[in-house]
Motif scaffolding. Structure first.
Motif, PDB file in Angstrom:
ATOM      1  N   LEU A 182       0.823  -1.208   0.000  1.00  0.00           N
ATOM      2  CA  LEU A 182       0.000   0.000   0.000  1.00  0.00           C
ATOM      3  C   LEU A 182       0.856   1.256   0.000  1.00  0.00           C
ATOM      4  CD1 LEU A 182      -2.664   1.648   0.503  1.00  0.00           C
ATOM      5  CD2 LEU A 182      -2.284   1.201   2.951  1.00  0.00           C
ATOM      6  N   THR A 183       1.996   1.216   0.662  1.00  0.00           N
ATOM      7  CA  THR A 183       2.823   2.420   0.774  1.00  0.00           C
ATOM      8  C   THR A 183       3.276   2.915  -0.595  1.00  0.00           C
ATOM      9  OG1 THR A 183       4.808   1.040   1.088  1.00  0.00           O
ATOM     10  CG2 THR A 183       3.615   1.744   3.062  1.00  0.00           C
ATOM     11  N   MET A 187       2.529   6.657  -2.135  1.00  0.00           N
ATOM     12  CA  MET A 187       3.563   7.531  -2.685  1.00  0.00           C
ATOM     13  C   MET A 187       3.122   8.087  -4.043  1.00  0.00           C
ATOM     14  SD  MET A 187       6.159   7.478  -5.172  1.00  0.00           S
ATOM     15  CE  MET A 187       6.455   5.723  -5.398  1.00  0.00           C
ATOM     16  N   ARG A 188       2.539   7.226  -4.889  1.00  0.00           N
ATOM     17  CA  ARG A 188       2.050   7.685  -6.194  1.00  0.00           C
ATOM     18  C   ARG A 188       0.886   8.670  -6.025  1.00  0.00           C
ATOM     19  NH1 ARG A 188       3.166   2.233  -6.521  1.00  0.00           N
ATOM     20  NH2 ARG A 188       4.865   1.697  -7.939  1.00  0.00           N
ATOM     21  N   ASP A 200      -1.943  19.760   0.541  1.00  0.00           N
ATOM     22  CA  ASP A 200      -2.158  19.250   1.893  1.00  0.00           C
ATOM     23  C   ASP A 200      -1.956  17.739   1.985  1.00  0.00           C
ATOM     24  OD1 ASP A 200      -2.822  21.816   2.790  1.00  0.00           O
ATOM     25  OD2 ASP A 200      -4.927  21.562   2.195  1.00  0.00           O
ATOM     26  N   THR A 201      -2.373  17.012   0.933  1.00  0.00           N
ATOM     27  CA  THR A 201      -2.284  15.548   0.963  1.00  0.00           C
ATOM     28  C   THR A 201      -0.864  15.042   1.187  1.00  0.00           C
ATOM     29  OG1 THR A 201      -4.263  15.294  -0.419  1.00  0.00           O
ATOM     30  CG2 THR A 201      -2.716  13.462  -0.377  1.00  0.00           C
ATOM     31  N   PRO A 202       0.177  15.600   0.552  1.00  0.00           N
ATOM     32  CA  PRO A 202       1.529  15.078   0.796  1.00  0.00           C
ATOM     33  C   PRO A 202       1.929  15.103   2.269  1.00  0.00           C
ATOM     34  CG  PRO A 202       1.534  16.468  -1.146  1.00  0.00           C
ATOM     35  CD  PRO A 202       0.179  16.623  -0.514  1.00  0.00           C
ATOM     36  N   PHE A 203       1.571  16.154   2.998  1.00  0.00           N
ATOM     37  CA  PHE A 203       1.942  16.222   4.407  1.00  0.00           C
ATOM     38  C   PHE A 203       1.127  15.226   5.240  1.00  0.00           C
ATOM     39  CE2 PHE A 203       3.091  20.330   2.601  1.00  0.00           C
ATOM     40  CZ  PHE A 203       4.381  20.484   3.072  1.00  0.00           C
ATOM     41  N   SER A 237       9.512   4.558  -0.356  1.00  0.00           N
ATOM     42  CA  SER A 237       8.280   5.329  -0.554  1.00  0.00           C
ATOM     43  C   SER A 237       8.195   6.472   0.446  1.00  0.00           C
ATOM     44  CB  SER A 237       7.063   4.410  -0.431  1.00  0.00           C
ATOM     45  OG  SER A 237       7.089   3.387  -1.413  1.00  0.00           O
ATOM     46  N   LEU A 238       8.527   6.190   1.707  1.00  0.00           N
ATOM     47  CA  LEU A 238       8.512   7.232   2.726  1.00  0.00           C
ATOM     48  C   LEU A 238       9.511   8.330   2.391  1.00  0.00           C
ATOM     49  CD1 LEU A 238       7.688   8.414   5.453  1.00  0.00           C
ATOM     50  CD2 LEU A 238       9.344   6.875   6.542  1.00  0.00           C
ATOM     51  N   GLY A 239      10.696   7.941   1.924  1.00  0.00           N
ATOM     52  CA  GLY A 239      11.704   8.936   1.566  1.00  0.00           C
ATOM     53  C   GLY A 239      11.242   9.843   0.434  1.00  0.00           C
ATOM     54  N   LYS A 240      10.542   9.272  -0.548  1.00  0.00           N
ATOM     55  CA  LYS A 240      10.051  10.077  -1.668  1.00  0.00           C
ATOM     56  C   LYS A 240       8.994  11.082  -1.201  1.00  0.00           C
ATOM     57  CE  LYS A 240      10.864   6.433  -5.067  1.00  0.00           C
ATOM     58  NZ  LYS A 240      10.235   5.479  -6.004  1.00  0.00           N
ATOM     59  N   VAL A 241       8.093  10.633  -0.325  1.00  0.00           N
ATOM     60  CA  VAL A 241       7.052  11.532   0.166  1.00  0.00           C
ATOM     61  C   VAL A 241       7.668  12.635   1.021  1.00  0.00           C
ATOM     62  CG1 VAL A 241       4.992  11.698   1.613  1.00  0.00           C
ATOM     63  CG2 VAL A 241       5.266   9.768   0.049  1.00  0.00           C
TER      64      VAL A 241
END
Length: 278
Positions: A182-183, A187-188, A200-203, A237-241
């Motif tokens: 799911l992660t 990210m996508r 707002d969604t990225p944060f 994925s976390l790093g990209k976000v």
């Protein structure tokens, strides 16, 4: 006479061989192996049916995920979510067929046949749940959706239909692997949200992914081997976000909104050439 006498030993030998072959075929050992052969053939056929059902579940779940990614580019997200409900209900019916195949069987003997499909279903269901409720769906909530009613017709004298409850329980390992996948979808979703002007969604996603990462870190090496393998992709994925959030916070006012998504995509391509390695 001499020729007839000479033929008798061959005739007697043939009869002896025939009787011995008959005795061997009717021996308890051969009969036992015939039973084993039938059982193995039955399990093999069931395994192949489960593989096919799992493949159908995987395909339909992926289509649901592709559909859900459209929520960032349409004015009415609820219409997309309702359509996803219909698709997921069709996936549930396939899982109901898997549950029917596993009735009375040892689920661990056939787990490898359907685990890929169940993981994909968990990924699709949790993705939809996050978009609608902004939180992670629990294993109990997923299992509560996998309760099916089956009708067994009575005899010719009794035309009534008796309903039976059939359940499928997602294994914790399959749930964890589905959440790990799911992660990548989140990210996508982050990148596509930025491309559509949603800052707002990225944060929100960054905070949510940190919580998932902390949960997986808490499991550590005590979980299944596949979970530790997917933890690497989760961190990517976390790093990209987080990189997207940093760029929005620091350079958001400098870069036009319609160019931010392209910037993130190009940076992700250069920083992660091994994303497909899981």
């Amino acid at each position: 006479m001499n020729k007839q006498a000479a033929d008798h030993p061959q005739k007697n030998a043939g009869e002896v061989l025939h009787s011995e072959a008959t005795a061997i075929l009717s021996s308890p050992v051969i009969e036992a192996f015939k039973v084993f052969q039938k059982e193995l053939d039955t399990k093999h056929d069931k395994y192949e049916r489960l593989v096919k059902l799992s493949r159908d579940v995987t395909i339909e779940s992926k289509r649901t995920i592709f559909l859900l990614h459209r929520v960032t580019s349409v004015p009415d997200a609820e219409a997309i979510l309702n359509e996803a409900d219909v698709k997921l209900d069709a996936v549930r019916q396939k899982i109901g067929q898997i549950a029917g195949e596993l009735r009375g069987e040892d689920i661990y003997q056939f787990h490898r046949a359907f685990t890929a499909g169940i993981q994909e279903f968990v990924e699709a269901a949790s993705f939809q749940h996050y978009i609608r409720h902004r939180k992670l769906i629990s294993l109990e909530e997923i299992n509560s959706r996998l309760v099916f009613m089956t009708g067994d017709k009575g005899s010719a004298d009794n035309l009534s239909t008796e309903s039976q409850v059939l359940t499928f329980q997602v294994m914790p390992a399959d749930y964890l692997l589905g959440v790990a996948d799911l992660t990548g979808e989140l990210m996508r979703l982050c990148i596509s949200s930025v491309g559509n002007g949603d800052m707002d969604t990225p944060f929100q996603l960054s905070q949510f992914l940190r919580q998932i990462h902390d949960g997986f870190s808490f499991i550590g090496n005590t979980g299944p081997y596949e979970v530790s393998k997917k933890l690497h992709t989760l961190r990517q994925s976390l790093g990209k976000v987080e990189d997207a959030c940093y760029t929005l916070r620091v350079r958001g006012s400098e870069i036009p909104k319609h160019m931010l998504a392209d910037l993130f995509s190009s940076r992700n391509t250069h920083m992660d050439p091994e994303e497909t390695v899981v």
